[in-house]
Write a protein that holds these residues in place. Structure first.
Motif, PDB file in Angstrom:
ATOM      1  N   ALA A  58      57.291  68.485 107.122  1.00  0.00           N
ATOM      2  CA  ALA A  58      57.468  69.874 107.527  1.00  0.00           C
ATOM      3  C   ALA A  58      57.830  69.945 109.006  1.00  0.00           C
ATOM      4  CB  ALA A  58      56.189  70.664 107.259  1.00  0.00           C
ATOM      5  N   PHE A  81      61.554  68.754 109.372  1.00  0.00           N
ATOM      6  CA  PHE A  81      62.545  69.747 108.953  1.00  0.00           C
ATOM      7  C   PHE A  81      62.433  71.028 109.744  1.00  0.00           C
ATOM      8  CE2 PHE A  81      65.203  68.264 105.633  1.00  0.00           C
ATOM      9  CZ  PHE A  81      64.555  67.155 105.126  1.00  0.00           C
ATOM     10  N   ILE A 132      64.140  70.474 112.992  1.00  0.00           N
ATOM     11  CA  ILE A 132      65.598  70.471 112.828  1.00  0.00           C
ATOM     12  C   ILE A 132      66.104  71.903 112.795  1.00  0.00           C
ATOM     13  CG2 ILE A 132      67.486  69.985 111.221  1.00  0.00           C
ATOM     14  CD1 ILE A 132      65.992  67.472 110.383  1.00  0.00           C
ATOM     15  N   VAL A 133      65.415  72.736 112.007  1.00  0.00           N
ATOM     16  CA  VAL A 133      65.892  74.120 111.876  1.00  0.00           C
ATOM     17  C   VAL A 133      65.660  74.894 113.162  1.00  0.00           C
ATOM     18  CG1 VAL A 133      65.513  76.304 110.701  1.00  0.00           C
ATOM     19  CG2 VAL A 133      65.596  74.197 109.390  1.00  0.00           C
ATOM     20  N   LEU A 134      64.428  74.862 113.654  1.00  0.00           N
ATOM     21  CA  LEU A 134      64.089  75.684 114.821  1.00  0.00           C
ATOM     22  C   LEU A 134      64.934  75.286 116.020  1.00  0.00           C
ATOM     23  CD1 LEU A 134      62.187  77.900 115.476  1.00  0.00           C
ATOM     24  CD2 LEU A 134      60.479  76.239 116.168  1.00  0.00           C
ATOM     25  N   GLY A 192      67.475  73.268 116.082  1.00  0.00           N
ATOM     26  CA  GLY A 192      68.895  73.285 115.744  1.00  0.00           C
ATOM     27  C   GLY A 192      69.473  74.676 115.887  1.00  0.00           C
ATOM     28  N   ALA A 193      68.763  75.669 115.347  1.00  0.00           N
ATOM     29  CA  ALA A 193      69.290  77.036 115.404  1.00  0.00           C
ATOM     30  C   ALA A 193      69.376  77.502 116.848  1.00  0.00           C
ATOM     31  CB  ALA A 193      68.399  77.969 114.588  1.00  0.00           C
ATOM     32  N   ILE A 194      68.329  77.217 117.625  1.00  0.00           N
ATOM     33  CA  ILE A 194      68.352  77.657 119.028  1.00  0.00           C
ATOM     34  C   ILE A 194      69.457  76.933 119.785  1.00  0.00           C
ATOM     35  CG2 ILE A 194      67.061  77.710 121.174  1.00  0.00           C
ATOM     36  CD1 ILE A 194      64.648  78.403 119.682  1.00  0.00           C
ATOM     37  N   LEU A 207      72.231  75.704 118.614  1.00  0.00           N
ATOM     38  CA  LEU A 207      73.534  76.242 118.226  1.00  0.00           C
ATOM     39  C   LEU A 207      73.761  77.617 118.834  1.00  0.00           C
ATOM     40  CD1 LEU A 207      73.563  75.209 114.462  1.00  0.00           C
ATOM     41  CD2 LEU A 207      75.145  74.393 116.216  1.00  0.00           C
ATOM     42  N   ALA A 208      72.698  78.443 118.822  1.00  0.00           N
ATOM     43  CA  ALA A 208      72.878  79.799 119.336  1.00  0.00           C
ATOM     44  C   ALA A 208      73.123  79.792 120.836  1.00  0.00           C
ATOM     45  CB  ALA A 208      71.647  80.646 119.005  1.00  0.00           C
TER      46      ALA A 208
END
Lengths: 334, 275, 557
Positions: free
Chosen positions: A29, A32, A35-37, A39-41, A43-44
């Protein structure tokens, strides 16, 4: 003030295995989630509107390989984790052998625990370290749940049926016991302790009749059993057996009625009149006392009167212990 | 023009002033009558699907308990009057037929015929409810309503008469033996206490009243809607209205067929099996 | 008569063309109904939040010293019943589904506007009955109404509350039917299924759940009320019943119910991430179908709430397997959203902050769902604060963040005013920080075994509970801010003069005016472009006006 725990103690074999699974899932958890948290920041931030230094050409909005990748990888991980957890669960909760059995009756708002040798505890359960323990649970009123976080086990105490849980305590100590199924006003107060003692200390404790409560010469609902002294659960069961008149037909060579041999009941495969075969376990015995017509032994008639409403859960627990003892003495096993 | 032609060509112009025309049939939000009719049909079917789930859940619960207490439930259900039940089945089926005729008349804009068939449907539904009134009345009289004064007395009496129940005494306690009499011999399948027997037959009647009660409620609601439709059809007839919207009748027809089908399941499950 | 050009003075729009109370209370306009729902669910939210405040205040200290046991039990029941049935389930569908669906598909209204009005009245009536039940002494069964406690032991206004929930359920069912038919039958010419905004796909899947699931919980709760009144014995073992049957029937709806709560939020996130990255949603088809997959699989996993009841291991294995499976479509969405941001032109406005917050918090919630999907760990964690943390991460960190994102994103379209961006950002950050502070400690407490629905607990867990309560005050403040500044903006906010202030794509942004006309479109749009068409510049009017013949009775032209 800063000396507070962040993890529970691990005091059972099953708990240790569940702990490992828990931390592996947590690690996955975290991976992943990161990666999401992040990764999203990332990218943004990278692709923020006023950043023109970044390459936005060829901004496709579909890519089958990526879709397959992020579908299949989670799917495979999911299947692996599912299988591991399911197998572990089955190993822990499927019927096991060679256990020390305790009966626990939950009622609003306390736990009654009964040891085979007759010792009873309220809101406390004393157990030996290093041995497989089976707790057979039932409720007298609403649904409760018997939870020992240190052992990572929990089971619902449901009115009208037995539920069983198995665990092997490893570390001597005192551990929290909670009711974890909301059961009314004092749900938060239906708590207690599980006390694990090293084997020899536990035996000594048992022989001394347990601390706290007086040992049983009378049962919970006040029916006095004949005779004094310390009675085991099975011995109490024998007294109840006679008090309720079971011995008119069972274990009675002069019985007017043809009845199944209850010394053979415990643990064997019982053939039924309708062709099915059931295991002679606690649930079968309890049901056959309360409502004998539900499962008629093959070759016998439906003549036994139902005892629904005539016998308390505590007496049922005693009778079951007694009937088990008959099988044990027959085979000479434990 | 045929119905189909009307549906395909009736449209609406946007005048942009917030007012729309169309003889009151076409809703503002729709483009064509065909679209509106299809929308109403899909909507009605969606409603019917959720009704199926509603009744389905209680049918499932009934099935579970019937399996668990099959003997008690069977003895209890002998109290149900199969003649009334069959009559009600016939009445509802007939009402579905008259309803279908009414829908057809509405589609053909034959309002008088429409009103008459709707009225026949209403009468048949009323007959159904009248039968229900008598049936329920008999149940109340015999203390079979699962309220405070429920008694399994009637069930016991009739079961004894049919040789399916025998009262035995043991150690000063009374038990009921449930079974069958074959060649004059009583064969016991199960023995229960009177309290258990009362609890379980009471549960049967609980299911009976809940299931038929909910169904009856749906019949009543249907009757109210049909009554409104009769009024509107009659007015359309008196006004000689050339084209009226038949969709309300069609939708009510769908609802009515659902009500009928629920009964078609109820009747065997409650009245017939195990007889 | 409505004209095409905006003159800058008060122009008739759906808000101001009729202003009487009756014109609001008897409106058929889906947009006005959306606003009516917005107001009513906001009121319910704050009542539910008040109950939460009492819960957290009590839990600040290990002893049960603020409220009596009975009052505390009623508090968490109130909190659950109101937040789930009267806030979360309606929230996005009833407010934004109603407001946006016809606009997004190019329709003048939903298929059944009168049914829509009736839905709102069912909701209000049901909600009021629940509130009456609470004022008349309340209920303490938990929102889950487990039997035999609720059917044979609990005192209080259980049956009245059940009737209220039953009526609110009708609202849910009728809204679902309305949306299903609207999406099937009211799409403008050229608006094919795969040109639909993903919010519409999400609403479609949600509507399926509402229509198929709600009737089951309706009859189940009805049976509990009947058992309480007539002592029949469906769920009480002392009367011959089976308490576990209740759980199967209850969770058959209540698990899909959580997908009713999250799918619309996911739909919103698709819209917001796309609009604030100025990019078409990556993997459109995958995101669309994953909504359907979640809805379908979501009907098959209810038993994962019942692993510790003693249900058969085989049944448990099937439910666990399907539960792991249902996680995959959610993962697909998350990765597609990240890919949408990639190579976009990202604007960090308030809606985007909420969307990014959603991604982080929903992912944590979803990943902790895996601990619960796994059978062996589930048993240890069930009925502890781990579950409480998990579902608050997905329902609050997920669904409510989605709701707030939607509220800010479509605020200019709904009201013609812009909210103050600085305050919006502040509130978003307070909500994010406050939320994590409130609920992350609860994962730790849950793993340690702290049971849920307890108002007292062992001393050693005090610090984490205090942290949680502290976080909840930040969170509460974060929720109050939008109420204040959004209300403020209605009168003093910047008037929106452009019809597409965010530069987004979608028919609702292509209307002639900033705020919709009562009947949405002057002429039915004809759609020719794909959804999220950021590749091409905005077209001033995305549709070709087409005069249509009037025919009633056969005339043409």
């Amino acid at each position: 003030m800063w000396n507070f725990p962040l993890v529970p103690p691990t005091a059972s074999e099953e708990g240790a295995a569940i702990s490992i699974l828990y931390w592996v899932i947590t690690a996955l958890a975290v991976i992943f989630g990161s990666i999401v948290l992040f990764g999203a920041i990332y990218l943004a931030v990278r692709y923020r509107a006023d950043n023109n230094a970044v390459d936005r050409s060829n901004a496709v909005d579909t890519d089958m390989r990526m879709e397959l990748a992020w579908t299949i990888v989670p799917l495979v991980l999911a299947l692996v984790m599912f299988a591991w957890a399911a197998k572990l669960y089955a190993d822990i909760y499927a019927p096991r052998e060679g256990y020390y059995e305790v009966f626990v009756i939950g009622k609003q708002w306390m736990w009654h625990c009964q040891h085979p040798n007759g010792v009873r505890e309220n809101n406390m359960l004393t157990l030996p370290a290093g041995r497989l323990v089976k707790v057979t649970l039932i409720s007298q009123d609403v649904i409760h749940a018997f939870s020992i976080p240190a052992f990572r086990v929990k089971r619902d105490a449901v009115p009208g049926r037995y539920n069983a849980m198995y665990f092997t305590p490893t570390k001597p100590g005192e551990y929290h016991l909670f009711c974890t199924e909301y059961c009314g006003t004092k749900h938060s107060e239906m708590i207690g302790k599980v006390i694990v003692l090293p084997e020899e200390e536990f035996q000594a404790w048992l022989e001394k009749g347990g601390r706290g409560l007086a040992t049983a010469t009378t049962s919970m609902d006040g029916n006095a059993a004949a005779g004094g002294g310390t009675l085991t659960l099975a011995q109490q069961g024998e007294q109840t057996f006679k008090a309720l008149g079971c011995n008119a037909c069972h274990l009675n060579p002069n019985s007017a009625v043809k009845v199944p041999d209850i010394t053979k009941t415990w643990g064997s495969d019982i053939p039924l009149a309708d062709g099915r075969t059931v295991k002679g376990d606690e649930a079968y015995i309890r049901e056959s006392i309360l409502n004998p017509g539900a499962k008629i032994h093959k070759g016998y008639q439906n003549l036994m009167p139902p005892y629904q409403g005539q016998v308390s859960e505590e007496q049922l627990v005693q009778l079951i212990a007694y009937i088990k003892s008959l099988a044990d003495s027959r085979t000479g096993g434990n | 023009m045929s119905v189909q032609e009307i549906e395909k060509t009736a449209t609406l112009e946007h005048t942009g002033d917030g007012h729309h025309h169309g003889d009151g049939i076409l809703g503002e939000q729709f483009e064509t009558l065909e679209q509106q009719n299809n929308a109403y049909l899909i909507g009605m079917w969606a409603f019917i699907v959720q009704e199926v789930l509603f009744f389905g859940a209680i049918f499932t619960s009934y099935a579970i308990y019937r399996y668990k207490y099959v003997l008690e439930f069977t003895l209890a259900h002998h109290e149900l009057n199969v003649w009334f039940g069959s009559l009600n089945t016939f009445v509802l089926l007939l009402s579905s037929y008259t309803m279908a005729r009414a829908v057809r008349a509405a589609m053909q804009n034959r309002h008088k015929k429409q009103a008459i068939y709707l009225f026949l449907t209403f009468l048949l539904a009323g007959e159904f409810m009248l039968n229900k009134y008598f049936e329920y009345g008999a149940k109340f009289e015999h203390h079979l309503f699962p309220g405070g004064d429920y008694s399994a007395h009637e069930v016991v009496k009739h079961a004894k008469e049919k040789g399916e129940l025998r009262i035995v005494e043991e150690n000063g306690r009374e038990f009921y033996e449930l079974g069958k009499t074959r060649d004059g011999q009583f064969i016991a399948f199960k023995r229960v206490t009177p309290e258990e027997f009362e609890q379980r037959t009471r549960l049967f009647f609980g299911f009976y009243f809940i299931m038929t009660g909910l169904h009856g409620l749906h019949v009543l609601v249907g009757m109210i809607v049909i009554a409104i439709l009769i009024g509107r059809a009659w007015i359309d007839h008196l006004k000689n209205k050339p084209i009226a919207d038949y969709m309300p009748v069609e939708m009510t027809g769908l609802y009515w067929h659902l009500v009928d089908i629920v009964w078609i399941f109820l009747f065997p499950l409650l009245y017939l099996i195990g007889r | 008569m409505a004209t095409a050009t905006y003159t800058g003075t008060e122009k008739p729009n759906y808000l101001n063309w009729k202003t009487s109370v009756a014109s609001w209370l008897f409106t058929y306009d889906h947009k006005r109904l959306g606003i009516l729902y917005l107001i009513s669910i906001s009121i319910f939210f704050f009542i539910g939040a008040l109950a939460a405040m009492f819960i957290r205040l009590e839990l600040m200290t290990p002893k049960g010293d603020l409220l009596t046991s009975d009052v505390y039990n009623k508090m968490f029941t109130t909190h659950g019943v109101i937040m789930i049935f009267l806030f979360l389930i309606p929230s996005i569908p009833a407010v934004f589904g109603n407001f946006l669906l016809p606009l997004m598909i190019g329709a003048r209204d939903v298929a059944f506007p009168r049914l829509n009005l009736l839905s709102w009245y069912f909701f209000i009536t049901g909600g009021i009955l629940v509130l009456i039940a609470l004022f008349r002494g309340g209920i303490d069964t938990g929102w889950t109404f487990y039997t035999p406690y609720s059917s044979s032991f609990a005192k209080g206004e259980v049956s009245l509350a059940i009737v209220g929930i039953f009526l609110a359920g009708f609202s849910s069912i009728f809204t679902g039917i309305n949306f299903l038919v609207t999406i099937h039958k009211m799409r403008a010419p050229g608006m094919t299924w795969f040109r639909l905004p993903l919010f519409v796909w999400a609403m479609y899947a949600t509507s399926l759940l509402q229509v198929l699931g709600t009737p089951v919980v309706a009859i189940t709760l009805l049976l509990v009320a009947v058992e309480r009144t007539f002592r029949i014995g469906i769920f009480d073992p002392n009367l011959g019943g089976d308490p576990i049957l209740f759980q199967h029937l209850f969770w058959f709806y209540s698990h899909p119910a959580v997908y009713i709560m999250i799918l619309p939020a996911m739909g919103v996130i698709s819209e917001v991430i796309s609009a604030f990255s100025k990019r078409r949603v990556f993997g459109y088809h995958f995101v669309a179908f994953s909504s359907l997959a979640i809805a379908i699989i979501g009907f098959l996993v209810w038993g994962h709430h019942m692993f510790s009841t003693g249900q058969s291991i085989y049944a448990g294995i099937v439910f666990s397997f399907l539960t792991w499976l249902v996680a995959v479509p959610s993962a697909i969405k998350i990765f597609n959203w990240m890919a949408t941001i990639w190579k976009g032109r990202v604007h960090w406005d308030t809606p985007m902050l909420y969307a990014l917050g959603f991604m982080g918090l929903f992912v944590i919630g979803g990943l902790t769902g895996l601990h619960l999907a796994a059978m062996a760990t589930n048993v240890h964690l069930t009925d502890t604060y781990f579950v409480v943390a998990h579902f608050h991460y997905v329902m609050v960190g997920g669904a409510i963040m989605g709701y707030l994102a939607a509220l800010h994103f479509w605020w200019p379209k709904m009201t013609g005013r812009m909210y103050p961006e600085g305050w919006g950002k502040l509130a978003a950050m307070l909500v994010f920080v406050g939320f994590n502070l409130t609920f992350f400690p609860q994962f730790i407490l849950g793993y340690m075994g702290m049971p849920r629905r307890y108002h007292s607990y062992p001393e050693e867990w005090a610090v984490l509970n205090v942290l949680s309560t502290a976080g909840s005050s930040v969170l509460g403040f974060g929720y109050l801010l939008p109420v204040i500044y959004l209300t403020w903006s209605l009168k003093y906010g910047k008037v929106v003069t452009e019809r597409n202030p965010w530069g987004a794509r979608g028919l609702e942004w292509e209307l002639v005016d900033p705020v919709p006309d009562p009947h949405n479109f002057e002429r039915t749009p004809i759609v020719t472009r794909p959804a999220y068409d950021y590749a091409h510049p905005e077209e001033p009017t995305g549709f070709i006006p087409k005069p249509r013949p009037v025919v009633v009775g056969g005339k043409d032209g």
